[in-house]
Design an enzyme around this catalytic site. Structure first.
Site, short mmCIF file in Angstrom:
data_model
loop_
_atom_site.label_atom_id
_atom_site.label_comp_id
_atom_site.label_asym_id
_atom_site.label_seq_id
_atom_site.Cartn_x
_atom_site.Cartn_y
_atom_site.Cartn_z
N ASP A 1 13.35 -0.21 0.51
CA ASP A 1 13.02 -1.61 0.71
C ASP A 1 12.59 -2.25 -0.62
O ASP A 1 11.82 -1.65 -1.39
CB ASP A 1 11.86 -1.68 1.72
CG ASP A 1 11.56 -3.10 2.16
OD1 ASP A 1 12.46 -3.75 2.72
OD2 ASP A 1 10.42 -3.56 1.96
N GLU B 1 17.83 -1.45 -1.62
CA GLU B 1 17.91 -2.87 -1.26
C GLU B 1 17.53 -3.63 -2.52
O GLU B 1 16.37 -3.85 -2.81
CB GLU B 1 16.96 -3.22 -0.13
CG GLU B 1 17.17 -4.66 0.33
CD GLU B 1 15.92 -5.39 0.78
OE1 GLU B 1 16.05 -6.42 1.44
OE2 GLU B 1 14.80 -4.96 0.44
C1 BGC Z 1 13.09 -6.27 4.38
C2 BGC Z 1 12.44 -7.35 5.16
C3 BGC Z 1 10.94 -7.28 4.89
C4 BGC Z 1 10.66 -7.36 3.39
C5 BGC Z 1 9.28 -6.96 3.06
C6 BGC Z 1 12.84 -6.79 2.99
O1 BGC Z 1 13.67 -6.61 2.08
O2 BGC Z 1 14.46 -6.12 4.64
O3 BGC Z 1 12.71 -7.29 6.53
O4 BGC Z 1 10.32 -8.35 5.52
O5 BGC Z 1 11.51 -6.51 2.68
O6 BGC Z 1 9.11 -5.60 3.25
#
Ligand code: BGC
Length: 569
Positions: free
Chosen positions: A235, A305
């Protein structure tokens, strides 16, 4: 011609495979199962509810794994199910080594892993390293310990600006709206330091310049690897390090059209994103993952991500000594346009060439408006969504699907009183309210004629945590199974067809010139043609036999909003 990797590169895997049966992972001989995998994203709260409390859970997922096997995916990615106050639905973790009682227990996680593996499915779990929950024991200790303490040094606590320190340390905005800083009250009751939260104020950012943080996350990785997970989705992978000195940033234009979305803010090239130091973390994680290379369970991976701005910046996360994959959000951000689709492909593939990594493709996830709705909604949006999916599945690399897209689900209009997304609450009274992410997270319809549409064993007529709309019965898994022309059957056929050539079609893609509104490419024996215009188009010369189309099968011409695959004899 553009290619994913250089065939002469030592890291190029052999195309030969073992496996390849529907519903099981087709694993290349070097064990790098992710290179061409189709990964299905499970949003844990909304996939399947095992206990009838209206919220999805791990036993619910386990009970529905046969759906994923029958769909023909290779792996599932499960969003965070760890102990959490659920202020950001699990992306606010209070204990990285346990399961929130809302979702089950560690033994439920073990059962899920075992069952998935039995069915030939790999399991990727979400890792949230940029921030913890404010209920995490580390943050509670930091609040209690006060300025200058080792406990505060695990987070980004800073003195404020202005005479009394009553102004935030810099001008950074939270991705969810409002300021990225909150001031604490010290133990003696006086206004104190400020802490950084790039997301909600309940999600304090960790200080990755503190070695204790890196050590903790290595231990968390090993905890889940030892339990048997096959990989991690990382994340906010581009956010861990903030530029030294925390300089002010350039703010997005307040007069620009449209709401300031998470996608827009998180993609800016600013002092809080994509700092060079972050790559050292992924080199360390690469070594941790490699420790499992010889395990009987097979090799492990991580996908970043990373909303980094350019294809080159995204590719830096998959250098041979870093992570295995990085999400390519440029495909998701592209408009319904042949030119844009072609541009994304021609920019993405060469950027990976130096590293021998395969690309990833994604159209929807739990943070964005569902693609059927983005493409216009209704019949039109669905036709385009199916066409874009077919075009995506023909490309080399790995495709990520978001739960419910195989049913053709659209974004749901969630009433203000039913909203739960922190980004909606933080922006709803501003000039640019975030449309929020609740609308793409509504629980999946599995069957039945009314809510909860067999989402779980709750009483007929009761609504799950986010209300499901009327009229979803024909979209349910049960209703679409075996129904000629249904979106579910289309996905099953497309995934089965992909499996028969995906690992042998090679990794080179030639964009074909087939007219201004046509996105067409050749990959080995496969030709894919997508008509993004408003009139039927002729097919490029020399296309082989029709394998599959996303709508009406072409006979000489291809209808608008349709894609088709052809294979040489
Ligand atoms: C996740 C989100 C989340 C955020 C904070 C993002 O990239 O995909 O759903 O709210 O990170 O953790």
């Amino acid at each position: 011609m553009v290619a994913v990797n250089d065939p002469s590169s030592p890291s190029t895997p052999s195309p030969s495979t073992s496996g390849g049966t529907p519903g099981g992972s087709a694993v290349p001989e070097d064990g790098a199962w992710w290179r061409h995998a189709v990964v299905y994203q499970v949003y844990v709260r909304s996939f399947a509810d095992g206990d009838g409390d209206g919220v999805g859970d791990l036993p619910g997922i386990t009970s529905r794994l046969p759906h994923l096997r029958d769909l023909g995916v290779d792996a599932l990615w499960i969003t965070p199910f760890y102990t959490s106050p659920q202020r950001d639905h699990g992306y606010d973790v209070a204990d990285y080594r346990d399961v929130d009682p809302l979702f089950g227990s560690l033994s439920d996680a073990d059962d899920l892993l075992a069952r998935a593996h039995e069915l030939g499915l790999k399991v990727i779990v979400d890792l949230v390293p940029n921030h913890t929950s404010d209920r995490h024991p580390w943050f509670q200790a930091a609040l209690a310990a006060g300025p200058g303490s080792p406990e505060r040094a695990r987070y980004m606590f800073v003195e404020g600006r202005g005479e009394d320190g009553d102004l935030p340390p810099n001008n950074w905005p939270s991705v969810f709206g409002g300021d990225a800083w909150t001031r604490v009250t010290e133990a003696d009751g006086t206004p104190g330091q400020w802490y950084l939260h790039l997301f909600d104020s309940t999600q304090p950012d960790l200080n990755w310049r503190n070695p204790e943080v890196g050590d903790e996350f290595e231990s968390v990785l090993r905890f889940w690897l030892d339990r048997g997970v096959d990989g991690f989705r990382v994340d906010v992978a581009h956010g861990l390090f903030k530029e030294e000195g925390l300089p002010d940033t350039e703010l997005p234009d307040p007069d620009a059209d449209g709401p300031a979305s998470m996608v827009e803010l998180a993609g800016l090239d600013e002092p809080m994103w994509d700092q060079p130091e972050v790559h050292e973390v992924y080199r360390r994680w690469h070594r941790v993952l490699a420790d499992y290379d010889d395990s009987p369970r097979g090799r492990r991976m991580a996908v970043a991500e990373s909303w980094a701005r350019t294809a080159e910046a995204i590719a830096r996360y998959v250098r041979p000594d870093e992570l295995q994959q990085s999400f390519n959000f440029h495909w998701l951000s592209a408009a319904w346009s042949a030119e844009e689709f072609a541009e994304v492909v021609t920019e993405t593939l060469p950027s990976l060439l130096p590293y021998g990594a395969t690309p990833t493709w994604v159209l929807s996830n739990h943070d964005v408006v569902r693609h059927v709705t983005r493409y216009g909604g209704g019949e039109l949006g669905l036709a385009r969504g199916r066409a874009a999916t077919l075009a995506m599945l023909g490309l080399p690399g790995s495709a990520y699907l978001y739960q419910g897209e195989e049913l053709g689900l659209e974004q749901v209009e969630v009433a203000p009183e039913d909203r739960t997304d922190p980004s909606w609450f933080r922006t709803k009274d501003t000039a640019k309210p975030d449309i929020g992410r609740d609308g793409c997270r509504v629980p999946i319809p599995w069957g039945d004629e009314e809510p909860p549409y067999a989402f779980g064993p709750a009483a007929a007529g009761s609504q799950p945590w986010l209300p499901q709309p009327d009229g979803w019965a024909p979209l349910s898994v049960a209703a679409q199974t075996g129904a000629v022309g249904s979106t579910l059957e289309f996905y099953r056929r497309a995934l089965a067809a992909r499996r028969t050539f995906a690992l042998t079609a090679g990794e080179e893609v030639e964009i074909l010139d087939a007219g201004a509104d046509v996105f067409a490419y050749r990959r080995g024996p496969l030709v894919c043609v997508l008509n993004a215009g408003s009139a039927p188009v002729g097919l490029p010369d020399g296309v082989g036999a029709l394998v599959l189309s996303s709508g009406v099968d072409p006979t000489g011409t291809l209808a608008p909003d349709t894609a088709a695959w052809f294979l040489d004899d």
